[in-house]
Design a protein around this motif. Sequence first.
Motif, PDB file in Angstrom:
ATOM      1  N   CYS A  44     -25.708  15.466  -8.765  1.00  0.00           N
ATOM      2  CA  CYS A  44     -25.311  16.875  -8.881  1.00  0.00           C
ATOM      3  C   CYS A  44     -25.139  17.266 -10.346  1.00  0.00           C
ATOM      4  CB  CYS A  44     -24.008  17.126  -8.119  1.00  0.00           C
ATOM      5  SG  CYS A  44     -24.176  17.053  -6.325  1.00  0.00           S
ATOM      6  N   ILE A  47     -28.721  17.351 -11.958  1.00  0.00           N
ATOM      7  CA  ILE A  47     -29.561  18.490 -11.576  1.00  0.00           C
ATOM      8  C   ILE A  47     -29.014  19.781 -12.176  1.00  0.00           C
ATOM      9  CG2 ILE A  47     -28.572  19.197  -9.353  1.00  0.00           C
ATOM     10  CD1 ILE A  47     -31.566  19.234  -8.350  1.00  0.00           C
ATOM     11  N   GLY A  48     -27.696  19.893 -12.269  1.00  0.00           N
ATOM     12  CA  GLY A  48     -27.118  21.068 -12.936  1.00  0.00           C
ATOM     13  C   GLY A  48     -27.517  21.118 -14.391  1.00  0.00           C
ATOM     14  N   CYS A  73     -33.978  13.402  -9.280  1.00  0.00           N
ATOM     15  CA  CYS A  73     -32.739  13.759  -8.580  1.00  0.00           C
ATOM     16  C   CYS A  73     -32.944  13.761  -7.065  1.00  0.00           C
ATOM     17  CB  CYS A  73     -32.217  15.113  -9.051  1.00  0.00           C
ATOM     18  SG  CYS A  73     -31.553  15.074 -10.733  1.00  0.00           S
ATOM     19  N   THR A  77     -30.422  11.082  -5.218  1.00  0.00           N
ATOM     20  CA  THR A  77     -29.362  11.504  -4.304  1.00  0.00           C
ATOM     21  C   THR A  77     -29.861  11.388  -2.875  1.00  0.00           C
ATOM     22  OG1 THR A  77     -30.034  13.815  -4.418  1.00  0.00           O
ATOM     23  CG2 THR A  77     -28.376  13.086  -5.987  1.00  0.00           C
ATOM     24  N   ILE A 110     -20.029  19.988  -6.165  1.00  0.00           N
ATOM     25  CA  ILE A 110     -20.177  21.365  -6.664  1.00  0.00           C
ATOM     26  C   ILE A 110     -19.636  21.471  -8.088  1.00  0.00           C
ATOM     27  CG2 ILE A 110     -19.371  23.744  -6.347  1.00  0.00           C
ATOM     28  CD1 ILE A 110     -19.531  23.155  -3.277  1.00  0.00           C
ATOM     29  N   VAL A 113     -22.178  19.966 -10.497  1.00  0.00           N
ATOM     30  CA  VAL A 113     -23.286  20.887 -10.798  1.00  0.00           C
ATOM     31  C   VAL A 113     -22.831  21.906 -11.833  1.00  0.00           C
ATOM     32  CG1 VAL A 113     -24.726  22.748  -9.862  1.00  0.00           C
ATOM     33  CG2 VAL A 113     -24.508  20.611  -8.607  1.00  0.00           C
ATOM     34  N   GLY A 116     -22.635  20.254 -15.191  1.00  0.00           N
ATOM     35  CA  GLY A 116     -23.979  20.059 -15.725  1.00  0.00           C
ATOM     36  C   GLY A 116     -24.552  21.334 -16.315  1.00  0.00           C
ATOM     37  N   LEU A 117     -24.374  22.449 -15.605  1.00  0.00           N
ATOM     38  CA  LEU A 117     -24.836  23.740 -16.133  1.00  0.00           C
ATOM     39  C   LEU A 117     -24.112  24.097 -17.425  1.00  0.00           C
ATOM     40  CD1 LEU A 117     -25.047  25.674 -12.743  1.00  0.00           C
ATOM     41  CD2 LEU A 117     -26.976  25.122 -14.239  1.00  0.00           C
TER      42      LEU A 117
END
Length: 123
Positions: A44, A47-48, A73, A77, A110, A113, A116-117
Amino acid sequence: MKQLLLVFFGGGIGSILRYLVSKSLNNYFQHFFLGTFLVNILGCLLIGFILGLSLKTNYLTPNQTLLFATGFCGGFTTFSTFAFEKHSLLNSGELTFFFIYLIASIVIGILAVALGLWLSKLI
């Protein structure tokens, strides 16, 4: 054809790594699948970060995004293993561990993610 090979290669690497992490960590706790939990949370986060970089700038090409986000990813996962492990906990009557693992995986996933963003914005 090139895009299929990128997904295939990335997915293969991700799957091998997931297997190694899960095999080495899933036996640490009797009713908590630490390896699967960690690969899903790390996936997560990754990928973020990858999609954040891809959306932010042209830092990653579409093919690199395909290789890392969809391929790696996607292979790394595993929702199917996650679902099977939840089913196993339910069948064994381990409701407390079922709910802890379920809620922690979703909430921390969540948050990973989102982290990561956010990290991708720092670059």
